[in-house]
Design a protein around this motif. Structure first.
Motif, PDB file in Angstrom:
ATOM      1  N   ILE A   1       0.868  -1.174   0.000  1.00  0.00           N
ATOM      2  CA  ILE A   1       0.000   0.000   0.000  1.00  0.00           C
ATOM      3  C   ILE A   1       0.907   1.227   0.000  1.00  0.00           C
ATOM      4  N   ASP A   2       0.529   2.247  -0.741  1.00  0.00           N
ATOM      5  CA  ASP A   2       1.289   3.494  -0.761  1.00  0.00           C
ATOM      6  C   ASP A   2       1.356   4.070   0.657  1.00  0.00           C
ATOM      7  N   PRO A   3       2.565   4.247   1.204  1.00  0.00           N
ATOM      8  CA  PRO A   3       2.677   4.746   2.580  1.00  0.00           C
ATOM      9  C   PRO A   3       2.011   6.104   2.798  1.00  0.00           C
ATOM     10  N   ALA A   4       2.056   6.986   1.813  1.00  0.00           N
ATOM     11  CA  ALA A   4       1.413   8.298   1.968  1.00  0.00           C
ATOM     12  C   ALA A   4      -0.102   8.138   2.115  1.00  0.00           C
ATOM     13  N   MET A   5      -0.688   7.250   1.317  1.00  0.00           N
ATOM     14  CA  MET A   5      -2.116   6.996   1.423  1.00  0.00           C
ATOM     15  C   MET A   5      -2.429   6.332   2.769  1.00  0.00           C
TER      16      MET A   5
ATOM     17  N   LEU B   1      -3.005  -2.310  11.835  1.00  0.00           N
ATOM     18  CA  LEU B   1      -2.525  -1.723  10.581  1.00  0.00           C
ATOM     19  C   LEU B   1      -2.503  -2.765   9.467  1.00  0.00           C
ATOM     20  N   ARG B   2      -1.990  -3.943   9.768  1.00  0.00           N
ATOM     21  CA  ARG B   2      -1.889  -4.996   8.756  1.00  0.00           C
ATOM     22  C   ARG B   2      -3.275  -5.367   8.206  1.00  0.00           C
ATOM     23  N   ILE B   3      -4.233  -5.575   9.092  1.00  0.00           N
ATOM     24  CA  ILE B   3      -5.578  -5.948   8.655  1.00  0.00           C
ATOM     25  C   ILE B   3      -6.230  -4.789   7.895  1.00  0.00           C
ATOM     26  N   GLY B   4      -6.119  -3.583   8.429  1.00  0.00           N
ATOM     27  CA  GLY B   4      -6.716  -2.425   7.762  1.00  0.00           C
ATOM     28  C   GLY B   4      -6.143  -2.187   6.384  1.00  0.00           C
ATOM     29  N   PHE B   5      -4.832  -2.348   6.242  1.00  0.00           N
ATOM     30  CA  PHE B   5      -4.208  -2.126   4.931  1.00  0.00           C
ATOM     31  C   PHE B   5      -4.511  -3.269   3.973  1.00  0.00           C
ATOM     32  N   ARG B   6      -4.625  -4.494   4.475  1.00  0.00           N
ATOM     33  CA  ARG B   6      -5.028  -5.605   3.603  1.00  0.00           C
ATOM     34  C   ARG B   6      -6.439  -5.386   3.082  1.00  0.00           C
ATOM     35  N   TYR B   7      -7.298  -4.925   3.972  1.00  0.00           N
ATOM     36  CA  TYR B   7      -8.674  -4.634   3.571  1.00  0.00           C
ATOM     37  C   TYR B   7      -8.684  -3.538   2.504  1.00  0.00           C
ATOM     38  N   MET B   8      -7.877  -2.505   2.707  1.00  0.00           N
ATOM     39  CA  MET B   8      -7.792  -1.424   1.724  1.00  0.00           C
ATOM     40  C   MET B   8      -7.279  -1.953   0.387  1.00  0.00           C
ATOM     41  N   LYS B   9      -6.267  -2.792   0.446  1.00  0.00           N
ATOM     42  CA  LYS B   9      -5.719  -3.385  -0.784  1.00  0.00           C
ATOM     43  C   LYS B   9      -6.787  -4.208  -1.502  1.00  0.00           C
ATOM     44  N   ASP B  10      -7.570  -4.975  -0.751  1.00  0.00           N
ATOM     45  CA  ASP B  10      -8.649  -5.767  -1.353  1.00  0.00           C
ATOM     46  C   ASP B  10      -9.710  -4.869  -1.984  1.00  0.00           C
ATOM     47  N   LEU B  11     -10.029  -3.751  -1.329  1.00  0.00           N
ATOM     48  CA  LEU B  11     -10.998  -2.818  -1.906  1.00  0.00           C
ATOM     49  C   LEU B  11     -10.475  -2.194  -3.196  1.00  0.00           C
ATOM     50  N   ILE B  12      -9.199  -1.864  -3.222  1.00  0.00           N
ATOM     51  CA  ILE B  12      -8.601  -1.305  -4.438  1.00  0.00           C
ATOM     52  C   ILE B  12      -8.695  -2.322  -5.569  1.00  0.00           C
TER      53      ILE B  12
ATOM     54  N   GLN C   1     -10.915  -4.768  -5.781  1.00  0.00           N
ATOM     55  CA  GLN C   1     -12.342  -4.901  -6.091  1.00  0.00           C
ATOM     56  C   GLN C   1     -12.813  -3.787  -7.025  1.00  0.00           C
ATOM     57  N   PHE C   2     -12.256  -2.588  -6.859  1.00  0.00           N
ATOM     58  CA  PHE C   2     -12.647  -1.456  -7.689  1.00  0.00           C
ATOM     59  C   PHE C   2     -11.660  -1.214  -8.832  1.00  0.00           C
ATOM     60  N   ASP C   3     -11.040  -2.290  -9.303  1.00  0.00           N
ATOM     61  CA  ASP C   3     -10.154  -2.253 -10.476  1.00  0.00           C
ATOM     62  C   ASP C   3      -9.083  -1.168 -10.403  1.00  0.00           C
ATOM     63  N   GLY C   4      -8.499  -1.022  -9.219  1.00  0.00           N
ATOM     64  CA  GLY C   4      -7.400  -0.079  -9.056  1.00  0.00           C
ATOM     65  C   GLY C   4      -7.829   1.351  -8.790  1.00  0.00           C
ATOM     66  N   ASP C   5      -9.119   1.606  -8.707  1.00  0.00           N
ATOM     67  CA  ASP C   5      -9.618   2.963  -8.460  1.00  0.00           C
ATOM     68  C   ASP C   5      -9.549   3.254  -6.959  1.00  0.00           C
ATOM     69  N   VAL C   6      -8.498   3.954  -6.569  1.00  0.00           N
ATOM     70  CA  VAL C   6      -8.242   4.236  -5.156  1.00  0.00           C
ATOM     71  C   VAL C   6      -9.348   5.103  -4.564  1.00  0.00           C
ATOM     72  N   GLN C   7      -9.839   6.064  -5.325  1.00  0.00           N
ATOM     73  CA  GLN C   7     -10.899   6.952  -4.824  1.00  0.00           C
ATOM     74  C   GLN C   7     -12.156   6.161  -4.443  1.00  0.00           C
ATOM     75  N   HIS C   8     -12.572   5.247  -5.330  1.00  0.00           N
ATOM     76  CA  HIS C   8     -13.737   4.433  -5.021  1.00  0.00           C
ATOM     77  C   HIS C   8     -13.478   3.522  -3.822  1.00  0.00           C
ATOM     78  N   ALA C   9     -12.273   2.972  -3.751  1.00  0.00           N
ATOM     79  CA  ALA C   9     -11.922   2.112  -2.623  1.00  0.00           C
ATOM     80  C   ALA C   9     -11.972   2.880  -1.308  1.00  0.00           C
ATOM     81  N   LEU C  10     -11.481   4.109  -1.317  1.00  0.00           N
ATOM     82  CA  LEU C  10     -11.511   4.920  -0.108  1.00  0.00           C
ATOM     83  C   LEU C  10     -12.940   5.277   0.281  1.00  0.00           C
ATOM     84  N   LEU C  11     -13.777   5.528  -0.701  1.00  0.00           N
ATOM     85  CA  LEU C  11     -15.174   5.835  -0.411  1.00  0.00           C
ATOM     86  C   LEU C  11     -15.900   4.621   0.172  1.00  0.00           C
ATOM     87  N   ALA C  12     -15.533   3.437  -0.295  1.00  0.00           N
ATOM     88  CA  ALA C  12     -16.161   2.207   0.207  1.00  0.00           C
ATOM     89  C   ALA C  12     -15.737   1.955   1.637  1.00  0.00           C
TER      90      ALA C  12
END
Length: 92
Positions: free
Chosen positions: A13-17, A68-79, A81-92
């Motif tokens: 996951i991008d550290p800045a994000m 952190l590990r679980i939260g970032f894995r979940y974020m990675k899975d959402l990204i 799921q949304f075909d790499g669209d970080v904005q949609h993943a963050l909204l989800a």
């Protein structure tokens, strides 16, 4: 901040994000709890955490690195799921 950086890199996951995610979700409060019972730095709910660690407890979810590990894995899975669209993943 070092833990956020290290775990973000290990979870690809991008550290800045990741840093901004933790800031928005918990304002860096390790023991944060939401009215919806989301827990810890990344504000993960227990049922979501159990998708990644089936026998996890609320107490364990308060562990900084595990949260952190679980939260970032979940974020990675959402990204994913949304075909790499970080904005949609963050909204989800």
């Amino acid at each position: 901040s070092a833990a956020i950086y290290d775990v973000a890199l290990s979870e690809r996951i991008d550290p800045a994000m990741a840093f901004q995610l933790v800031k928005v979700e918990s304002n860096f409060v390790q023991r944060a709890r939401s009215p919806m019972n989301a827990i810890g730095l990344t504000q993960v709910r227990l049922p979501t955490a159990r998708h990644y660690v089936p026998d996890i407890t609320e107490a364990a979810l308060l562990d900084r690195d595990l949260n952190l590990r679980i939260g970032f894995r979940y974020m990675k899975d959402l990204i994913t799921q949304f075909d790499g669209d970080v904005q949609h993943a963050l909204l989800a």
